[in-house]
Design an enzyme around this catalytic site. Structure first.
Site, PDB file in Angstrom:
ATOM      1  N   LYS A  54     -19.195  50.260  27.078  1.00  0.00           N
ATOM      2  CA  LYS A  54     -18.962  50.907  25.299  1.00  0.00           C
ATOM      3  C   LYS A  54     -20.269  50.599  25.273  1.00  0.00           C
ATOM      4  O   LYS A  54     -20.644  51.724  24.296  1.00  0.00           O
ATOM      5  CB  LYS A  54     -17.655  49.607  24.768  1.00  0.00           C
ATOM      6  N   GLN A  98     -13.002  41.969  21.908  1.00  0.00           N
ATOM      7  CA  GLN A  98     -12.623  42.376  23.436  1.00  0.00           C
ATOM      8  C   GLN A  98     -12.073  41.791  23.909  1.00  0.00           C
ATOM      9  O   GLN A  98     -11.600  39.876  23.610  1.00  0.00           O
ATOM     10  CB  GLN A  98     -13.657  42.284  24.566  1.00  0.00           C
ATOM     11  N   ASP A 121     -10.232  49.454  17.188  1.00  0.00           N
ATOM     12  CA  ASP A 121      -9.180  49.528  17.824  1.00  0.00           C
ATOM     13  C   ASP A 121      -7.290  49.828  17.666  1.00  0.00           C
ATOM     14  O   ASP A 121      -6.864  50.052  18.026  1.00  0.00           O
ATOM     15  CB  ASP A 121      -8.846  48.384  17.969  1.00  0.00           C
TER      16      ASP A 121
END
Ligand code: NDP
Length: 290
Positions: A54, A98, A121
């Site tokens: 990422k 994460q 997200d």
């Protein structure tokens, strides 16, 4: 094989190029680059790889990546404090924590603490609600990437029968909501679904997001269907070696489908591309340019 291969790697690469151009335009108008904060707690090897990928994708697109690595024994309160700090930081447009988080931390509490307008997200309940009610918000990256791939081979989805196998909050449910929004007739199947092969055979668009290697066999697939395989499963191949396979038996399904995604190289590369797109969108909204 008769199905067309949906090349997620190529689609994602061209998308990332376009995003990089748009990031440059944004920076010229806003006088700053978009920022994505990625928070990693602990040293899970797979998570570390995802975070590295990422960060690299952000750099390539001209997005500032702010990495926050915290020790595995970080308390929930300490992580909350980090998230609240990022919520208040004007250089941060998107926040990604994460998953999975270590057991002492309640992930739902952390995700709920992320400001909904930085939730790139799309996991926050506010954004899930916006998607469900057709309001603009942030959509989880993996199903957003799947929709993009579906549209690349079937631009008009109106009236199509779509079957999504899997009902997780991060893939199955938002995937179903997106397909409903595209005017498909949507069925969500799961572990309690009766006669799953029969249900799957109805699908003009079949999305498998289960986590069971090669579960979807060729005779589950309607001839001419579009098949999207979200699953990533590592299985033993030759002695001492492993390989990645999806939730779909690729050789069988590709003999029947019209178009199909491979694993790897299908849905996977799209997820990061969509994260960049969501981050740019967040930055535009924060700058009043959306
Ligand atoms: P979850 O484990 O959260 O959900 C799996 C879903 O599959 C559940 O709804 C479950 O049903 C259903 N299921 C399990 N067994 C069966 C069965 N035998 N028949 C029918 N349905 C079943 O997984 P995720 O949604 O997070 O991920 C799914 C897959 O996608 C995984 O392989 C994961 O690695 C991959 N993935 C890939 C990404 C990418 O970037 N390509 C990103 C995210 C995930 P029930 O609800 O009844 O338990």
């Amino acid at each position: 094989m008769s199905a067309a291969l949906i090349d997620g790697k190529a689609v994602a690469a061209s998308l990332r190029e376009r995003i990089a151009d748009d990031v440059a335009d944004f920076a010229a108008s806003a006088g700053r680059v978009p920022g994505l904060a990625v928070v990693l707690v602990g040293d899970d090897a797979a998570s570390a790889v995802y975070v590295r990928n990422k960060a690299a994708a952000c750099a390539a697109a001209g997005i500032a990546g702010h990495e926050h690595r915290l020790p595995a024994d970080t308390s929930e309160e300490a992580l909350l404090a980090v998230v609240l700090g990022l919520n208040a930081d004007p250089s941060v447009d998107g926040i990604l924590v994460q998953l999975p988080l270590p057991p002492q931390i309640d992930a739902s509490r952390i995700l709920a603490a992320i400001s909904a307008d930085k939730d790139v997200d799309g996991f926050h309940a506010t954004n899930a609600g916006r998607l469900a009610t057709g309001l603009p918000g942030f959509v989880p990256c993996t199903p957003l990437g799947c929709l993009h791939l579906i549209r690349s081979v079937g631009p008009d989805l109106r009236g199509a029968e779509a079957v999504v196998i899997g009902r997780s909050n991060i893939v199955g449910k938002p995937m179903a909501a997106l397909l409903l929004g595209a005017d498909c007739t949507v069925t969500i199947a799961h572990s309690r679904t009766r006669d799953l092969p029969e249900v799957a055979r109805r699908a003009d668009i079949l999305v498998a997001a289960v986590g069971r290697p090669e579960m979807v066999r060729g005779d589950w697939v309607k001839p001419g269907a579009i098949v999207i395989d979200v699953g990533i499963n590592r299985i033993a191949s030759t002695p001492g070696r492993t390989k990645l396979v999806g939730d779909v038996h690729f050789a069988e399904a590709s003999a029947v489908a019209r178009a199909i995604t491979p694993v790897p190289g299908g849905v996977g590369p799209m997820t990061i591309a969509m994260l960049l797109a969501n981050t740019l969108e967040a930055a535009r909204r924060h700058a009043g340019l959306a």
